[in-house]
Write a protein that holds these residues in place. Sequence first.
Motif, short mmCIF file in Angstrom:
data_model
loop_
_atom_site.label_atom_id
_atom_site.label_comp_id
_atom_site.label_asym_id
_atom_site.label_seq_id
_atom_site.Cartn_x
_atom_site.Cartn_y
_atom_site.Cartn_z
N ALA A 1 26.63 47.31 0.87
CA ALA A 1 25.39 48.57 0.91
C ALA A 1 24.31 48.11 0.01
CB ALA A 1 26.67 49.66 1.02
N GLU A 2 24.69 48.31 -1.06
CA GLU A 2 23.65 47.91 -2.18
C GLU A 2 22.91 47.10 -2.29
OE1 GLU A 2 26.42 50.90 -3.88
OE2 GLU A 2 26.61 48.66 -2.92
N THR A 3 23.28 45.72 -1.48
CA THR A 3 22.54 44.14 -1.48
C THR A 3 21.70 44.38 -0.09
OG1 THR A 3 24.61 43.26 -1.62
CG2 THR A 3 23.66 41.94 -0.38
N LEU A 4 22.27 44.84 1.13
CA LEU A 4 21.39 45.56 2.24
C LEU A 4 20.57 46.13 2.22
CD1 LEU A 4 24.49 45.15 5.57
CD2 LEU A 4 22.87 43.64 4.89
N HIS A 5 20.99 46.96 1.62
CA HIS A 5 19.04 48.13 1.37
C HIS A 5 18.37 48.28 0.31
CE1 HIS A 5 21.02 51.58 3.62
NE2 HIS A 5 22.60 51.42 3.73
#
Length: 251
Positions: free
Chosen positions: A103-107
Amino acid sequence: MEKRMEKPESLRKNGHKFCPGCLHGVATRLIGEAVDELGIQDKMVGVIAVGCANLTQLYFDFDLIGAAHGRAAAVATGFKRMSKDSVVMCYQGDGDLSSIGIAETLHAANRGENITVIFINNCIYGMTGGQMAPTTLVGQKTTTTVYGRDPLHEGNPLKMAELIAGLESPVYVARFPLHTAKGIRDAKAGIKKAFQNQIEKKGYSFVELLSNCPTNWKMTPLQTLEHIENSVSKYFVPGVYKDLTKEGETK
């Protein structure tokens, strides 16, 4: 006698602590060379979380921040927004980045944060005991897929470079293998370009490096290089998947 090569100034003089034959050592060397050549050691900030990537705290000779498992991109975002002149790098493995940290990566990628992400993909959880990772290949045996990964039960391996390249905001997304001399040269150029993009405030860059894990793959170092060539790089195809820093896009 002429000195042809020496340890980069941005790497500590002690040796790394990775397992024999592990390509994390190659990856960290390439980062050190890129940092030295760009003259950014005093501006460099690395964000590392858990897993084998955490061992780089013993090796990188520039400022480092420890993040909770999977949260490197969030920590890097906060620090970069606070210190815009710093060159901020996330250094993460596949379990950390593409599982708990997806989630952190994609956002962060979707927001186009002006950071650089170096993603080490060895298709397995390394330090924690060889469990299946989101990038584990179909049929690959791990401690949690003892009969091999079955896509009917565990799904197919995630292709992170392709996922991130499909977002609008990232400016540079590439994947390079570390098992050949050409792959290493290309990886060095890609890492350096990713840092340069950040220095020039162009936006988010993602560099995936195909690595190995002799210990948990239960192979000799030589066998792991052959496995990257014959299997890993066939599924995770190397190449530049997005480059908006020049006219047009590639691949």
